[in-house]
Design a protein around this motif. Structure first.
Motif, short mmCIF file in Angstrom:
data_model
loop_
_atom_site.label_atom_id
_atom_site.label_comp_id
_atom_site.label_asym_id
_atom_site.label_seq_id
_atom_site.Cartn_x
_atom_site.Cartn_y
_atom_site.Cartn_z
N MET A 1 40.85 56.39 35.45
CA MET A 1 41.82 55.62 36.23
C MET A 1 41.55 54.13 36.11
O MET A 1 42.42 53.30 36.23
N SER A 2 40.26 53.79 35.85
CA SER A 2 39.89 52.37 35.87
C SER A 2 40.44 51.67 34.64
O SER A 2 39.70 51.31 33.73
N VAL A 5 39.59 47.06 32.58
CA VAL A 5 38.55 46.22 33.14
C VAL A 5 38.44 45.00 32.24
O VAL A 5 38.05 45.11 31.09
N LEU A 6 38.84 43.84 32.77
CA LEU A 6 38.83 42.63 31.94
C LEU A 6 37.40 42.12 31.81
O LEU A 6 36.61 42.25 32.75
N LYS A 8 34.38 39.54 32.00
CA LYS A 8 34.16 38.46 32.98
C LYS A 8 34.58 37.11 32.44
O LYS A 8 35.00 36.23 33.18
N TYR A 11 37.90 35.81 33.52
CA TYR A 11 37.96 35.26 34.89
C TYR A 11 37.33 33.87 34.96
O TYR A 11 37.87 32.97 35.60
N PHE A 56 44.32 36.85 37.50
CA PHE A 56 43.62 37.26 38.72
C PHE A 56 44.34 38.43 39.39
O PHE A 56 43.71 39.32 39.94
N HIS A 58 46.35 40.47 37.78
CA HIS A 58 46.46 41.55 36.79
C HIS A 58 47.90 41.91 36.40
O HIS A 58 48.13 42.98 35.84
N ALA B 82 38.40 38.07 42.40
CA ALA B 82 38.73 38.77 41.15
C ALA B 82 37.50 39.51 40.61
O ALA B 82 37.61 40.64 40.13
N LEU B 83 36.32 38.86 40.72
CA LEU B 83 35.09 39.50 40.24
C LEU B 83 34.72 40.68 41.13
O LEU B 83 34.15 41.68 40.65
N VAL B 85 36.89 42.69 42.61
CA VAL B 85 37.74 43.81 42.17
C VAL B 85 37.15 44.42 40.91
O VAL B 85 37.08 45.64 40.76
N ARG B 86 36.69 43.55 40.00
CA ARG B 86 36.07 44.04 38.77
C ARG B 86 34.81 44.86 39.09
O ARG B 86 34.56 45.90 38.47
N GLN B 89 35.89 48.17 40.15
CA GLN B 89 36.38 48.94 38.99
C GLN B 89 35.23 49.54 38.20
O GLN B 89 35.36 50.61 37.62
N THR B 90 34.11 48.79 38.16
CA THR B 90 32.98 49.25 37.34
C THR B 90 31.93 49.96 38.19
O THR B 90 30.85 50.26 37.70
N ARG B 92 30.11 48.97 40.84
CA ARG B 92 28.89 48.27 41.27
C ARG B 92 29.01 47.92 42.74
O ARG B 92 29.58 46.91 43.12
N PRO B 179 35.02 53.75 40.66
CA PRO B 179 35.94 53.42 39.56
C PRO B 179 37.21 54.27 39.60
O PRO B 179 38.24 53.85 39.06
N GLU B 180 37.16 55.45 40.26
CA GLU B 180 38.37 56.27 40.37
C GLU B 180 39.27 55.78 41.50
O GLU B 180 40.48 55.92 41.44
N PHE B 182 39.74 52.44 43.94
CA PHE B 182 39.40 51.10 44.46
C PHE B 182 40.66 50.34 44.89
O PHE B 182 40.63 49.13 45.06
N GLU B 186 41.69 46.14 45.31
CA GLU B 186 42.69 45.51 44.45
C GLU B 186 43.83 44.91 45.28
O GLU B 186 44.24 43.77 45.08
#
Lengths: 100, 212
Positions: A1-2, A5-6, A8, A11, A56, A58, B82-83, B85-86, B89-90, B92, B179-180, B182, B186
């Protein structure tokens, strides 16, 4: 689903661009460009907003339906501004009684 | 994947569809916000065209340095958001919570600077109302009315944003996101970035008139 992922670096790059554009808009404000001052200020703000929306927020990587939603929203706002300015700026072009 | 079954609402086929619906719903709300602030922008524009001199005279009483610093602070808060959200996604967890709290901290710095500016305006009698006194065009009071209406509504959105992001940070810390799943991070991010965009327009419109 993810999905998407951009990295870093994108950003950080957008962040740097936004700071530079902020500095530019402040500096340009101190130059006398006549009526162009407003145009430049608004153009820079539109560029900054577009960067935030596309990266930002997306939107660049979102579905077509999201694109349609976002575009429709800002299009409606433009209608508001365009009709308003069309009215105000054209006053005085023709002599109409009661219009100052 | 009992985890994803837990967060998937029964009326969606899968998490992807659910995420899509959440994002779209937030955008639908943000469009109403565009038109809400759009009304203020339109009113501002009309009187600026009618009384350009009064707007410029009044704008000179705003602190351009504080305004520019606040713009940078808000852009930085959008970066941390933004970071965050990232990070979600990952997967962490700690980084996400930390970045969200950094966003809150930067939001509070913005509001603090705004409060300093507001208090200056009160001391200088530049707040529209009975005690308003300004050595310049009478219509300057219109500019300050828009200044307080626009920055006030923006600050209210910031306060709501700070509360939302704090709640999301707490949930992120507790490990609610993965990651599934979030979408809340967002969607809160979308709101935060929108409030940033409003300020991106307010700054040149209010602070940078007729500076040359």
């Amino acid at each position: 689903m993810s999905e998407h992922v951009l990295p870093k670096s994108i950003y950080y790059g957008i962040f740097a661009a936004l700071l530079v554009l902020t500095a530019v808009t402040v500096l340009v404000a101190f130059l006398d460009l006549g009526p162009l001052n407003v145009v430049v200020a608004i153009t820079i703000a539109v560029i900054k907003a577009t960067l935030v929306i596309l990266y930002f927020m997306h939107v660049r990587y979102s579905s077509r339906l999201t694109w349609v939603f976002v575009a429709a929203g800002f299009f409606w706002f433009l209608i508001l501004i365009a009709f308003l300015l069309g009215d105000i700026l054209s006053r005085g072009w023709l002599p109409v009684r009661g219009w100052a | 994947m009992s985890d994803s079954e837990h967060v998937l609402q029964h009326h969606f086929d899968d998490l992807k569809q659910q995420h899509e619906a959440s994002t779209l719903g937030m955008w639908a709300f943000l469009i109403t916000e565009v038109l809400f602030f759009g009304g203020l922008f339109a009113g501002y524009a009309q009187y600026r065209i009618r009384y350009p001199g009064a707007y410029a005279a009044a704008s000179h009483h705003l602190d351009i340095t504080l305004g520019a610093i606040n713009t940078a602070v808000l852009i930085a808060s959008s970066l941390t958001m933004a970071l965050a959200v990232r990070g979600a996604q990952t997967g962490r967890r700690k980084a996400t919570a930390g970045l969200l709290m950094s966003t809150v901290a930067l939001g509070l710095v913005f509001l603090g600077i705004k409060a300093v500016e507001y208090s200056h305006k009160f001391h200088e009698h530049l707040v529209p109302g009975p005690s308003f006194s300004f050595d310049g065009p009478r219509e300057s009071q219109l500019f300050f009315s828009f200044y307080f209406a626009m920055t006030g509504m923006h600050a209210l959105h910031m306060i709501i944003g700070v509360v939302l992001v704090t709640i999301i940070a707490w949930f992120a810390w507790r490990g609610r996101y993965s990651p599934e799943y979030f979408s809340p991070v967002e969607v809160t991010g979308l709101y935060w970035h929108f409030v940033d965009i409003v300020w991106i327009f307010l700054f040149p419109m209010l602070y940078l008139i007729g500076r040359h």
